[in-house]
Scaffold this motif. Structure first.
Motif, PDB file in Angstrom:
ATOM      1  N   MET A 578       2.149  -0.372   8.569  1.00  0.00           N
ATOM      2  CA  MET A 578       1.523   0.317   7.443  1.00  0.00           C
ATOM      3  C   MET A 578       0.023   0.499   7.669  1.00  0.00           C
ATOM      4  SD  MET A 578       2.729  -0.992   3.742  1.00  0.00           S
ATOM      5  CE  MET A 578       2.805  -2.655   4.362  1.00  0.00           C
ATOM      6  N   ILE A 579      -0.540   1.536   7.050  1.00  0.00           N
ATOM      7  CA  ILE A 579      -1.994   1.643   6.971  1.00  0.00           C
ATOM      8  C   ILE A 579      -2.406   0.983   5.667  1.00  0.00           C
ATOM      9  CG2 ILE A 579      -3.967   3.204   6.819  1.00  0.00           C
ATOM     10  CD1 ILE A 579      -2.678   3.332   9.508  1.00  0.00           C
ATOM     11  N   LEU A 580      -3.241  -0.038   5.780  1.00  0.00           N
ATOM     12  CA  LEU A 580      -3.703  -0.751   4.594  1.00  0.00           C
ATOM     13  C   LEU A 580      -5.015  -0.156   4.125  1.00  0.00           C
ATOM     14  CD1 LEU A 580      -3.047  -4.313   6.039  1.00  0.00           C
ATOM     15  CD2 LEU A 580      -1.527  -2.980   4.568  1.00  0.00           C
ATOM     16  N   GLY A 581      -5.361  -0.465   2.901  1.00  0.00           N
ATOM     17  CA  GLY A 581      -6.637  -0.008   2.357  1.00  0.00           C
ATOM     18  C   GLY A 581      -7.791  -0.655   3.114  1.00  0.00           C
ATOM     19  N   ASN A 585      -5.696  -4.722   1.933  1.00  0.00           N
ATOM     20  CA  ASN A 585      -4.516  -4.826   1.074  1.00  0.00           C
ATOM     21  C   ASN A 585      -3.673  -3.559   1.154  1.00  0.00           C
ATOM     22  OD1 ASN A 585      -4.958  -7.446  -0.205  1.00  0.00           O
ATOM     23  ND2 ASN A 585      -6.751  -6.441  -1.127  1.00  0.00           N
ATOM     24  N   LYS A 586      -2.413  -3.714   0.768  1.00  0.00           N
ATOM     25  CA  LYS A 586      -1.533  -2.574   0.671  1.00  0.00           C
ATOM     26  C   LYS A 586      -2.168  -1.567  -0.292  1.00  0.00           C
ATOM     27  CE  LYS A 586       3.381  -1.933  -0.044  1.00  0.00           C
ATOM     28  NZ  LYS A 586       4.698  -2.575  -0.093  1.00  0.00           N
ATOM     29  N   ASN A 593      -7.614   1.390  -3.887  1.00  0.00           N
ATOM     30  CA  ASN A 593      -7.972   1.388  -2.464  1.00  0.00           C
ATOM     31  C   ASN A 593      -7.174   2.438  -1.688  1.00  0.00           C
ATOM     32  OD1 ASN A 593      -5.474   0.252  -2.586  1.00  0.00           O
ATOM     33  ND2 ASN A 593      -5.946  -1.511  -1.314  1.00  0.00           N
ATOM     34  N   VAL A 594      -6.730   3.465  -2.385  1.00  0.00           N
ATOM     35  CA  VAL A 594      -5.906   4.484  -1.741  1.00  0.00           C
ATOM     36  C   VAL A 594      -6.780   5.478  -0.982  1.00  0.00           C
ATOM     37  CG1 VAL A 594      -4.264   6.359  -2.111  1.00  0.00           C
ATOM     38  CG2 VAL A 594      -4.101   4.264  -3.464  1.00  0.00           C
ATOM     39  N   ILE A 595      -6.456   5.692   0.276  1.00  0.00           N
ATOM     40  CA  ILE A 595      -7.144   6.688   1.089  1.00  0.00           C
ATOM     41  C   ILE A 595      -6.186   7.857   1.269  1.00  0.00           C
ATOM     42  CG2 ILE A 595      -8.167   7.167   3.345  1.00  0.00           C
ATOM     43  CD1 ILE A 595      -9.727   5.026   2.031  1.00  0.00           C
ATOM     44  N   TRP A 625      -7.585   0.621   7.124  1.00  0.00           N
ATOM     45  CA  TRP A 625      -8.330   1.855   7.322  1.00  0.00           C
ATOM     46  C   TRP A 625      -9.821   1.572   7.240  1.00  0.00           C
ATOM     47  CZ3 TRP A 625      -7.071   6.625   8.794  1.00  0.00           C
ATOM     48  CH2 TRP A 625      -8.063   7.609   8.675  1.00  0.00           C
ATOM     49  N   SER A 626     -10.597   2.236   8.104  1.00  0.00           N
ATOM     50  CA  SER A 626     -12.044   2.180   7.908  1.00  0.00           C
ATOM     51  C   SER A 626     -12.592   3.579   8.136  1.00  0.00           C
ATOM     52  CB  SER A 626     -12.679   1.169   8.866  1.00  0.00           C
ATOM     53  OG  SER A 626     -13.586   1.812   9.734  1.00  0.00           O
TER      54      SER A 626
END
Length: 822
Positions: A578-581, A585-586, A593-595, A625-626
């Motif tokens: 998964m891509i986390l925030g 976190n999920k 924290n949704v991108i 994600w950053s």
RNA sequence: GCCCGGGUAGGCAAACUGGCAAAGCCAGCGCGCUUAAAACGCGCUGCUCGCAAGAGCACUGCGGGUUCGAGUCCCGCCCCGGGUACCA
């Protein structure tokens, strides 16, 4: 004054996207050509809701890299796309807003389609499908009828899991910790008549065939645990008072003589009958009712002390004629085994706890070789050298012999037999909801349940005004639709109003892609032979059990009907993380924290977004994600672009220059190293992050060698463009064209020149007692003796020697020498 | 409880088969270009000594072990994430 050339993805990307669309570049025909190897690369189809999120970008960027790599390594690639379009979110949205689920779904599909184009994913759009189209679900219904014909689809009354919020039943697999997988509500039990698929018939094959497929071990383990096969025996205990036999399943037949009581599940249909007329009758009723109101969490709590009530009856142990008391207790489950157990408190933790709570006897029947009955940990799993005790004629046998002998005895006496038990339950497929595939069955007043003939398909979903579920399917309100004629006798009949679980739709879509425009049949078996199985399937690990098990079941059932001839749908599986925030976190809107991927695509380009998401870390692991990181990848792509621009002005070939020397040689070597690295990273291990890092190194090397000849730099740059193409297809195509005038996707994947991978000398690492003490250059392929001599002469080693004795010298050719002192 | 993952510079990571720990990216610092800034290019970035070349030391969650040599293998533990759970 003219601007220096600048990397402008907003110009480059649409240019190539339009060309690929115009030329239908990624479409493949079903005609086989002599000697061409096929590859079916497939990402799990998306459920269209809103617009695609960042997980989709990762999934499809990953699949696309593989598809491109397969194409350029000589395979004909099928890489289609579709939408899992039926389902609850669209329907719940309809209840809230009144917008027809079809409308919301179509809007969402349009958005997904737009973004897949905008991301530059190489899809064969001629095969696009959506599971809510009658042209698709017609064949879902057809498969249902086929399963029905074979007795694999059936109706039965059963205690089923009911979601009070979604007002529908759920499959076992859709209940997570006693909660609805979709909405999280606590699930209730209801006795209802429902449609099931007989997946349990396939338990053994679903389990055993896992050995034949290249799937991640942890996914196979999850499926194995879910199927839960255990070997043991069925043993019949008789209740003499009522003259009824009760079979139980046990994995430990060797402990049969240690059974000191007998327990039934509260849901067991005979419980009240057994208790009737005994002093415990009232207490049993109270207990069973109390258990019924317990949540599955409460009941499943292992910390909770054991509870139960005597039934006031006894059963006879067939092996020793002993009468043991019967109980009802909630630690016995109706859904597993026979809903009743023989309790062996000396060798089972749970039975032990129950015996302690109720003061029941505990009799060890298996003991270590030494003979003495152990004190308190007797219920621990048994080991090789244990022997039966207190077991009559079986005493003295070791546990394995005892198991066999007891089963044999039971068989001979007709009191039991070897048996296998599974945790897997049949798949409950009916749903009391609107937005799903109608079940092609009618109920005739005269003939009863009648399957519709094939030519009556599709049974189309009727329009309704009210989607609100009320414990029965909203379809039931469409009276004109429900009332129909029996296809057998022409009499009055009513249609089935339940719809199918959406997992049914997605259990065969990969078959339909092969022959997506066939309106005579679900598929032509010859076409399926061309493409199936899927060579590389890619998706989230959250489908490890549900979708991946159902699809395997479908393929096996259809193979048994000779409708296709593979046994497994997905030869290889890759599960992406998964891509986390940014906070690790999920992603969830409640955490804020949704991108979303598309602002990033618009800001930095699709190529940068795709490449970055694969560069973040190992693709099978979760990664946070950053936003800053995207800039780095964008810079890398821009550096490559500027090289392309600069070198396109210079004439000459972009092939590897012969006999490169000095800076040219370094560059040519680096390019070949990158070819080798990227190729093996893609072919063997899905290591996209290190593949991209290798291309970055190559580009850095080209900048550092501004003194190299234009020919060498053109070659190195064209190589970088060619290698980056699977990740950043637009930029790869652009730079490659600038340098060569050719289309990179039509070029065969580069092969490393072996002469350029091997250098004449290497850096020999010198260790003393395992610590690095120096490095010297040594000729490649030098003998052990020569390397040893070089090492002992080196001053780094000499400094350590200091008169000490050399005990041993370990030489690893072409790598290192370790001098062991004292 | 059981079954899987994972724990490496300030952050993300690499080291695939026991053989130079830290490639690459981000962040930070310095230099160049520039009137200036951005962009771009180059360099540095574990600690200590040194102007430097270099030298020394430390180091892969913790504690042991095997080995000439361990991030990697074995034993015991800690932390984080996921799956699963009275499955007889």
């Amino acid at each position: 004054m003219s601007e220096p050339p600048r990397y402008r993805p907003e110009v480059i990307e649409p240019k190539w996207q339009e060309l690929w669309a115009r030329e239908h570049t990624w479409e493949v025909s079903n005609d086989a050509q002599a000697g061409d190897e096929k590859s079916y690369v497939l990402e799990m189809l998306p459920y269209p809701s809103g617009e695609p999120h960042i997980g989709h970008l990762k999934n499809y960027a990953l699949g696309d890299a593989i598809a491109h790599f397969h194409r350029r390594t000589g395979r004909r690639v099928l890489h289609p796309m579709g939408y899992d379009a039926f389902g609850l979110p669209a329907e719940n949205n309809a209840i809230k807003t009144g917008v027809h689920p079809r409308e919301a779904t179509e809007r969402s599909i349009a958005s997904y389609r737009h973004w897949f184009h905008r991301w530059g994913i190489s899809i064969d759009w001629s095969r696009e499908l959506a599971t809510d189209q009658p042209s698709y679900y017609r064949w879902t219904q057809w498969i249902f009828l086929k399963l029905f014909e074979r007795g694999l689809a059936y109706r039965k009354q059963a205690a089923v899991k009911w979601c009070p919020t979604d007002q529908t039943v759920l499959a076992n697999e859709q209940v997570i910790d006693g909660h609805c997988e979709r909405c999280g509500s606590k699930v209730e039990l209801r006795q209802l008549e429902q449609w099931f698929f007989r997946i349990t018939d396939y338990a053994d094959r679903l389990l055993d065939d896992l050995d034949q497929i290249e799937w991640p071990e942890h996914v196979k383990t999850m499926q194995r645990n879910w199927i839960g096969r255990s070997y043991g025996a069925e043993v019949i205990f008789r209740c003499e008072e009522l003259g009824i036999d009760y079979p139980v399943f046990t994995t430990r037949p060797d402990t049969l003589c240690g059974a000191t009581f007998f327990v039934m599940a509260p849901e067991h249909p005979d419980v009240f009958r057994l208790a009737a007329g005994t002093e415990y009758e009232r207490e049993v009723h109270e207990y069973v009712n109390a258990v019924a109101t317990e949540s599955s969490e409460q009941r499943g709590d292992l910390e909770k002390p054991k509870t139960g009530v005597p039934l006031g009856r006894s059963v006879t142990n067939p092996i020793n004629g002993e009468r043991i008391p019967m109980f009802v207790a909630d630690y016995v489950l109706m859904e597993y085994g026979t809903g009743a157990i023989m309790a062996v408190p000396a060798h089972d933790q749970r039975d032990f706890e129950f015996a302690q709570a109720f003061g029941l006897p505990i009799r060890p029947v298996v003991a270590p070789q030494s003979g003495e009955a152990p004190e308190d940990q007797a219920f621990l799993p048994h080991s090789e050298n244990e022997r039966l005790i207190n077991s009559g004629q079986f005493s003295g046998m070791n546990a394995a012999e005892g198991t066999d002998a007891i089963i044999e005895w039971l068989d001979r006496e007709g009191r039991g037999h070897a048996s296998v038990s599974y945790k897997l339950r049949d798949w409950l497929v009916s749903r009391q909801r609107y937005w799903g595939c109608p079940i092609p069955i009618v109920y005739c007043e005269g003939c009863g349940m009648v399957p519709l003939p094939e030519d009556a398909l599709p049974v189309e979903l009727p329009e309704v005004n009210d989607y609100q579920p009320k414990g029965r399917s909203p379809l039931a309100t469409a009276e004109d639709w429900v009332n129909t004629r029996c296809p057998k006798c022409g009499g009055r009949a009513r249609r089935e109003t339940d719809t199918m679980d959406t997992f049914v739709d997605s259990s065969w879509y990969f078959l339909r892609y092969c022959d997506a425009r066939n309106d005579e049949a679900a598929w032509d078996p010859a076409v399926l032979r061309r493409w199936m199985p899927v060579d590389q399937y890619i998706g989230g690990v959250e489908h490890a059990i549900l979708h991946l098990m159902y699809a395997r079941f479908f393929v096996k059932a259809l193979a048994d009907m000779e409708l296709l001839d593979v046994q497994e749908p997905f030869a290889a599986l890759f599960t992406q993380g998964m891509i986390l925030g940014p906070d690790g976190n999920k992603m969830s809107s409640s955490k804020g924290n949704v991108i979303m991927p598309n602002p990033i695509v618009e800001r930095s380009g699709a190529d940068a977004a795709r490449t970055y998401i694969l560069f973040l870390g190992p693709a099978d692991q979760d990664a946070a994600w950053s936003d800053e990181g995207v800039g780095g990848v964008h810079r890398f792509l821009a550096r490559l672009y500027r090289l392309g621009e600069e070198l396109s002005g210079q004439q000459g070939p972009a092939e590897q220059p012969p006999a490169a020397q000095g800076p040219d040689e370094a560059l040519v070597r680096k390019a070949n190293w990158a070819i080798d690295k990227v190729t093996s990273d893609l072919a063997d291990r899905f290591a996209f992050n290190t593949a991209i890092a290798a291309i970055m190194e190559l580009v850095n090397e080209i900048y550092r060698h501004a003194d190299a000849s234009p020919a060498a730099r053109r070659f190195a740059t064209a190589t970088a463009a060619s290698l980056v193409f699977p990740f950043a297809p637009h930029l790869g195509a652009e730079v490659y064209e600038l340098l060569t005038g050719r289309r990179v996707w039509e070029e065969v994947w580069p092969a490393a020149d072996p002469a350029m991978l091997q250098a004449d000398t290497f850096e020999l690492v010198l260790q003393v007692n395992g610590k690095v003490r120096g490095r010297v250059r040594a000729p490649t392929g030098a003998s052990r003796e020569e390397l040893e001599r070089l090492a002992l002469e080196a001053h780094g080693v000499q400094a350590q020697l200091d008169g000490r004795q050399v005990v041993k010298v370990v030489v690893v050719p072409d790598k290192l020498v370790n001098v062991v002192l004292q």
